[in-house]
Design an enzyme around this catalytic site. Structure first.
Site, PDB file in Angstrom:
ATOM      1  N   SER A 118      37.083  67.850  15.619  1.00 24.92           N
ATOM      2  CA  SER A 118      37.690  67.588  14.316  1.00 24.92           C
ATOM      3  C   SER A 118      38.604  68.715  13.864  1.00 24.92           C
ATOM      4  CB  SER A 118      36.599  67.391  13.260  1.00 24.92           C
ATOM      5  OG  SER A 118      35.831  68.578  13.135  1.00 24.92           O
ATOM      6  N   CYS A 119      38.724  69.739  14.680  1.00 28.42           N
ATOM      7  CA  CYS A 119      39.431  70.942  14.249  1.00 28.42           C
ATOM      8  C   CYS A 119      40.690  71.157  15.069  1.00 28.42           C
ATOM      9  CB  CYS A 119      38.513  72.156  14.385  1.00 28.42           C
ATOM     10  SG  CYS A 119      39.320  73.702  13.963  1.00 28.42           S
ATOM     11  N   GLY A 120      41.791  71.420  14.393  1.00 26.40           N
ATOM     12  CA  GLY A 120      43.034  71.669  15.098  1.00 26.40           C
ATOM     13  C   GLY A 120      43.437  73.123  15.103  1.00 26.40           C
TER      14      GLY A 120
END
Length: 283
Positions: A118-120
């Site tokens: 979920s993390c960029g």
């Protein structure tokens, strides 16, 4: 739509569950569940740059999109090769890039944390590392009806989500509303990186169509889209204020709360044509 190169069988597993229905009635059911596997990115045989959690589908597209949006390379041809191996529940991408790009990557250092699906931005030490210079975007027109048509067509083209009902999609459609590419992943950033990877190798001009996101649109999603000159971004939820600011500065058309019958235009309405008047919209 382009043929998906990887087997869907590798992207999900079947699991049993107990479904509790009305009045406590229980039933044993079998569900498709999306896989989430660590992918280690190793550059030029020895530099471990990051470990990202991904869905094992369209992985070459993901790697290419990732190295482009992370500004590790400037053009698709700068990635000389990419070989992906799987050992049980671990994936490894062996990536070879040019000497100049590799030297710059070494000076920048490795990411400090494992990047969740979920993390960029996990582990990025400076936002300057991923900031995108404001590109020159084409001032083409897109009928509102084309966006509605693409939103209507997208669910049927989310082939993995039809199995698991839990993954994000990023899609690209031409101005006539026809979807040409769809990429899926448990991570919204991963899905967009995969789409950027396949678009970067396409003869189609990304800026002449529009991108659909089945996820929220925070500012890094806008940054990633701008990397490839995507001029119109359509998301199912509202964008963040920072996303709107960056999109407006770049003269991007940013649309949120996208549903089949309505959506919100936050900036760049001059690209949209209203069907009833054939006039350009303003925001």
């Amino acid at each position: 739509m382009t043929t998906r190169p990887d087997s869907l069988a590798a992207a999900h597993v079947l699991r049993h569950a107990i479904e509790i229905g009305p009045e406590g009635v229980q039933e044993r059911i079998e569900l498709g569940i999306a896989e989430e596997i660590p992918l280690t990115l190793i550059f030029n045989e020895f530099h471990v740059h990051a470990v990202m959690m991904v869905t094992p589908l369209d992985l070459h597209d993901f790697v290419l999109g990732f190295v482009l949006t992370e500004k590790i390379i400037a053009a698709p041809s700068d990635m000389i090769s990419c070989h992906i191996e799987r050992h049980e529940e671990q994936l490894t991408a062996h990536i070879r890039i040019t000497g100049a790009d590799f030297s710059r990557l070494i000076r920048r250092g490795q990411r400090l944390l494992t990047g969740g699906s979920s993390c960029g931005l996990c582990g990025v030490t400076s936002l300057d590392d991923i900031a995108t210079a404001t590109p020159s975007l084409p001032a083409h027109s897109i009928p509102v009806s084309s966006i509605r048509a693409a939103l209507n067509a997208l669910p049927d083209q989310q082939v993995l989500n039809q199995q698991v009902h839990m993954v994000h999609a990023a899609a690209w459609a031409s101005p006539d509303g026809i979807i040409h590419y769809v990429r899926e992943d448990v991570g919204r950033h991963n899905a967009l990186d995969k789409l950027i990877g396949i678009l970067s190798q396409s003869p189609r001009d990304p800026g002449r169509g529009f991108c659909l996101l089945t996820s929220r649109c925070s500012y890094e999603m806008v940054e990633k889209a701008l990397t490839l000159g995507i001029s119109t971004l359509v998301a199912v939820s509202s964008p963040t204020d920072r996303a709107i600011q960056i999109a407006r500065k770049a003269d991007m058309t940013l649309i949120g709360n996208a549903r089949r019958d309505r959506f919100s235009v936050f900036c760049g309405g001059h690209r949209l044509v209203r069907p009833e008047t054939l006039e350009m919209m303003t925001t």
